[in-house]
Scaffold this motif. Structure first.
Motif, PDB file in Angstrom:
ATOM      1  N   GLY B 198      67.189  63.083  24.727  1.00 17.08           N
ATOM      2  CA  GLY B 198      68.452  63.745  24.414  1.00 17.08           C
ATOM      3  C   GLY B 198      68.669  64.945  25.312  1.00 17.08           C
ATOM      4  N   ASN B 199      69.908  65.157  25.752  1.00 16.80           N
ATOM      5  CA  ASN B 199      70.210  66.297  26.616  1.00 16.80           C
ATOM      6  C   ASN B 199      69.960  67.624  25.932  1.00 16.80           C
ATOM      7  N   ASN B 200      69.955  67.602  24.591  1.00 17.07           N
ATOM      8  CA  ASN B 200      69.748  68.865  23.882  1.00 17.07           C
ATOM      9  C   ASN B 200      68.276  69.205  23.722  1.00 17.07           C
ATOM     10  N   GLY B 201      67.400  68.462  24.384  1.00 20.42           N
ATOM     11  CA  GLY B 201      65.986  68.794  24.330  1.00 20.42           C
ATOM     12  C   GLY B 201      65.217  68.033  23.271  1.00 20.42           C
ATOM     13  N   PHE B 202      65.913  67.331  22.397  1.00 23.34           N
ATOM     14  CA  PHE B 202      65.214  66.533  21.382  1.00 23.34           C
ATOM     15  C   PHE B 202      64.905  65.166  21.988  1.00 23.34           C
ATOM     16  N   VAL B 203      63.634  64.793  21.965  1.00 26.28           N
ATOM     17  CA  VAL B 203      63.226  63.513  22.542  1.00 26.28           C
ATOM     18  C   VAL B 203      62.722  62.631  21.419  1.00 26.28           C
ATOM     19  N   TRP B 204      63.190  61.401  21.392  1.00 22.49           N
ATOM     20  CA  TRP B 204      62.810  60.494  20.312  1.00 22.49           C
ATOM     21  C   TRP B 204      61.992  59.353  20.888  1.00 22.49           C
ATOM     22  N   LEU B 205      60.776  59.168  20.338  1.00 20.56           N
ATOM     23  CA  LEU B 205      59.900  58.076  20.768  1.00 20.56           C
ATOM     24  C   LEU B 205      59.852  57.053  19.643  1.00 20.56           C
ATOM     25  N   TYR B 206      60.031  55.791  19.959  1.00 28.04           N
ATOM     26  CA  TYR B 206      60.019  54.786  18.900  1.00 28.04           C
ATOM     27  C   TYR B 206      59.495  53.473  19.461  1.00 28.04           C
ATOM     28  N   PRO B 207      58.981  52.614  18.587  1.00 20.20           N
ATOM     29  CA  PRO B 207      58.475  51.331  19.092  1.00 20.20           C
ATOM     30  C   PRO B 207      59.644  50.475  19.555  1.00 20.20           C
ATOM     31  N   THR B 208      59.437  49.767  20.652  1.00 21.77           N
ATOM     32  CA  THR B 208      60.509  48.932  21.211  1.00 21.77           C
ATOM     33  C   THR B 208      60.920  47.884  20.188  1.00 21.77           C
ATOM     34  N   PRO B 209      62.196  47.804  19.850  1.00 19.17           N
ATOM     35  CA  PRO B 209      62.609  46.818  18.851  1.00 19.17           C
ATOM     36  C   PRO B 209      62.422  45.400  19.367  1.00 19.17           C
ATOM     37  N   GLY B 210      62.012  44.527  18.473  1.00 20.92           N
ATOM     38  CA  GLY B 210      61.699  43.153  18.877  1.00 20.92           C
ATOM     39  C   GLY B 210      62.908  42.416  19.400  1.00 20.92           C
ATOM     40  N   GLN B 211      63.784  42.071  18.466  1.00 21.26           N
ATOM     41  CA  GLN B 211      64.984  41.368  18.931  1.00 21.26           C
ATOM     42  C   GLN B 211      66.172  42.251  18.633  1.00 21.26           C
ATOM     43  N   GLN B 212      67.227  42.098  19.372  1.00 22.48           N
ATOM     44  CA  GLN B 212      68.409  42.925  19.164  1.00 22.48           C
ATOM     45  C   GLN B 212      69.172  42.414  17.968  1.00 22.48           C
ATOM     46  N   GLU B 213      69.460  43.323  17.049  1.00 23.28           N
ATOM     47  CA  GLU B 213      70.287  42.926  15.900  1.00 23.28           C
ATOM     48  C   GLU B 213      71.734  43.212  16.241  1.00 23.28           C
ATOM     49  N   GLU B 214      72.515  42.166  16.315  1.00 26.12           N
ATOM     50  CA  GLU B 214      73.879  42.359  16.788  1.00 26.12           C
ATOM     51  C   GLU B 214      74.736  43.082  15.779  1.00 26.12           C
ATOM     52  N   GLU B 215      74.520  42.783  14.504  1.00 27.96           N
ATOM     53  CA  GLU B 215      75.431  43.364  13.520  1.00 27.96           C
ATOM     54  C   GLU B 215      74.995  44.759  13.092  1.00 27.96           C
ATOM     55  N   ALA B 216      73.894  45.235  13.686  1.00 28.59           N
ATOM     56  CA  ALA B 216      73.332  46.498  13.203  1.00 28.59           C
ATOM     57  C   ALA B 216      74.295  47.670  13.468  1.00 28.59           C
ATOM     58  N   GLY B 217      74.566  47.907  14.732  1.00 31.64           N
ATOM     59  CA  GLY B 217      75.438  49.033  15.061  1.00 31.64           C
ATOM     60  C   GLY B 217      74.845  50.344  14.619  1.00 31.64           C
ATOM     61  N   GLY B 218      73.537  50.428  14.612  1.00 28.23           N
ATOM     62  CA  GLY B 218      72.920  51.688  14.232  1.00 28.23           C
ATOM     63  C   GLY B 218      72.923  51.936  12.750  1.00 28.23           C
ATOM     64  N   PHE B 219      73.243  50.994  11.982  1.00 30.69           N
ATOM     65  CA  PHE B 219      73.308  51.189  10.537  1.00 30.69           C
ATOM     66  C   PHE B 219      72.016  50.769   9.866  1.00 30.69           C
TER      67      PHE B 219
END
Lengths: 245, 298
Positions: B198-219
């Motif tokens: 993030g440009n604001n200095g917050f960095v987020w580390l997370y495990p790579t998601p397996g398959q892309q969920e199309e309907e997710a939309g970040g929800f």
């Protein structure tokens, strides 16, 4: 029983300094990683730690937010081990509240608050060891902390406590001198323009001496500002070396 | 239980050679930059009796007629298009307040988020009442800056599938000046984890998601257990970030990756402390200082 001679005939004070000599100033900026700005300053035996948070969103009562400027919130406290006798109430007592208000007044004069409407800047200063000149050391430490936080200021704010003994102004009083019946005056100055941010005196002084005393205080503050300038430039040099890749 | 103890040692500053050409113009508050009235004043300066004076301690940047002073450390000053990682602090009527390490809390309007299912419709009163089901106080989100209000507060939006609520992972809070501006801030690192810088200095580390969920939309946030190897990679990456930040190295995907690769030499029982590394790659030479009594394997 002879009392303590605050100024001998040869012109030496209790700790061997001359009348216009300041105590040794040592300071370091950026001592805390988690705060926006922090600084530690020692002036002789008086040690103070200043921490600055902000500018950030108003916490607590939204109604106190000013629509055109930032609110500066200062808190002054002394560690329980800072004085010879253990302090029963480190903060919240009348002296601390008064000091906090003085600090707030001082920094409102120097910090460019109109650039941050509706936000809040917190300045917390703690005295770790108290040997006289508490207010001045707090102001000096807080100046370094505000510069470390990257908050715009018109100029440094340097402060010094001076006293008047035997027709001579003494610069940078220590605890023994402050308690020895000396009329002490604390002055906070913006050195480049010579503008006074705050003058505080509780004692009795003949009005003829006032001007000499203020002059002495301003000279002492300018001396402090040179030291603080050196500290800031040193810190800039160290901290910026690697950020260019 | 084994206890780790470290004696305090002085961390000596790394002496990287700074060539004379790199000597920057450092100023402190109150320093007069120029008395020439032909210059425009930028951030970090003010005009005092026709003299351009610095108001922060930092380096002077001159772009044609514009002079500004960039302080070493400052809160995040967002611009349109920046990717930020933030934490929800308040749920208000029709908007959320997000804390993004800037001068004022940022605003995420209800009309700027994607509704579940990716629907495109007017937000109703029903939506307003169910705001808390989507984002509550304490949730982390990734978003993009849509605009800046007149007082400096940022308006965010998550109108893309890659933005939205963040699930399992590790947040590292650093200074905004350490993050390099790039075309994309979302990286899938080859070592097996993903990173959002993030440009604001917050960095987020997370495990790579397996398959892309199309309907997710970040929800939808996955709550499936993360494997041990992934967690080790993420912990190691976090320590790399902290070490790089302590030495004021600019952070971007390549620098983090180099740091990670050279840290692989050190296998240790519990946690990586501050190892001595020497990275070489593409002319990038980094030295980090080590602390005494490390349980680093030889």
């Amino acid at each position: 029983m002879a009392g303590l001679e605050l100024l001998t005939d040869q012109g030496y004070r209790l700790d061997g300094r001359k009348a216009t000599e300041l105590r040794k100033v040592q300071a370091r900026m950026g001592v805390f990683a988690q705060a926006d700005g922090s600084a530690y300053l020692e002036q002789g035996n008086t040690k103070a730690l200043a921490v600055v948070y902000g500018p950030h969103e108003m916490r607590g009562s939204r109604s106190r937010a000013l629509h055109d400027r930032a609110v500066i919130n200062c808190q002054y406290s002394m560690a329980t081990f800072s004085t010879a006798e253990r302090k029963r109430r480190p903060h919240g007592d009348r002296k601390s509240t008064e000091m906090s208000l003085h600090l707030k007044q001082t920094f409102e004069a120097a910090v460019m608050t109109q650039l941050f409407p509706r936000s809040q800047i917190d300045i917390y200063v703690k005295i770790l060891q108290s040997d006289g000149g508490n207010y001045s050391v707090c102001v000096n430490a807080a100046t370094l902390a505000v510069i470390d936080a990257g908050i715009p200021m018109r100029d440094y704010v340097c402060a010094c406590t001076v006293g008047f003994v035997d027709e001579t102004p003494l610069a940078d009083l220590c605890h023994a001198e402050e308690g020895g019946g000396v009329s002490s005056l604390a002055l906070a100055l913006l050195p480049r323009g010579g503008q006074i941010a705050l003058v505080q005196m509780d004692a009795r002084l003949h009005q003829d001496h006032l001007e000499t005393l203020i002059e002495a205080a301003m000279t002492a503050c300018k001396g402090v500002s040179k030291v603080l300038d050196g500290v800031v430039r040193q810190h800039l040099h160290e901290a910026s070396v690697h950020s260019r890749e | 239980m084994a206890v780790d103890m470290r004696l305090p040692t002085v961390i000596k500053a790394m002496s990287l050679s700074v060539s004379a050409a790199d000597r920057k113009d450092m100023v402190v508050p109150g320093d007069v930059i120029t008395s020439d009235t032909g210059f425009m004043r930028g951030h970090g300066t003010y005009v005092d009796e026709d003299k351009l004076t610095a108001s922060v301690a930092g380096e002077v940047q001159r772009v044609d007629k514009l002079i500004c002073v960039r302080p070493l450390k400052t809160r995040f000053n967002g611009e349109v298009g920046d990717v930020v990682v933030g934490r929800i602090t308040e749920v208000q009527q029709k908007r959320w307040k997000v804390e993004t390490n800037s001068r004022l809390d940022s605003v995420l309007l209800l009309s700027s988020v994607n509704l579940p299912g990716g629907e495109l419709r007017r937000r109703s009163a029903e939506d307003e009442l169910t705001m808390r089901e989507y984002l509550q106080e304490g949730d982390l989100i990734s978003a993009e800056v849509q605009s800046v209000f007149s007082d400096g507060a940022l308006s965010l939006h998550t109108r893309s599938l890659k933005y939205g609520k963040l699930g399992q992972g590790v947040l590292v809070q650093l200074s905004p000046s350490l993050i390099k501006r790039q075309k994309t801030h979302f990286h899938n690192l080859p070592c097996g984890a993903s990173i959002i810088l993030g440009n604001n200095g917050f960095v987020w580390l997370y495990p790579t998601p397996g398959q892309q969920e199309e309907e997710a939309g970040g929800f939808y946030t996955s709550l499936e257990p993360v494997s041990l190897s992934d967690r080790e990679v993420i912990s190691r990456l976090r320590n790399c970030l902290l070490a790089l930040a302590a030495h004021k190295v600019l952070l971007y995907d390549t620098s983090v990756l180099y740091c990670y690769e050279s840290s692989l030499q050190h296998q240790n029982q519990n946690r990586l402390h501050w190892p001595t590394w020497c990275l070489q790659g593409n002319g990038l030479v980094l030295h980090a200082r080590s602390v005494q009594t490390l349980k680093v394997n030889r």
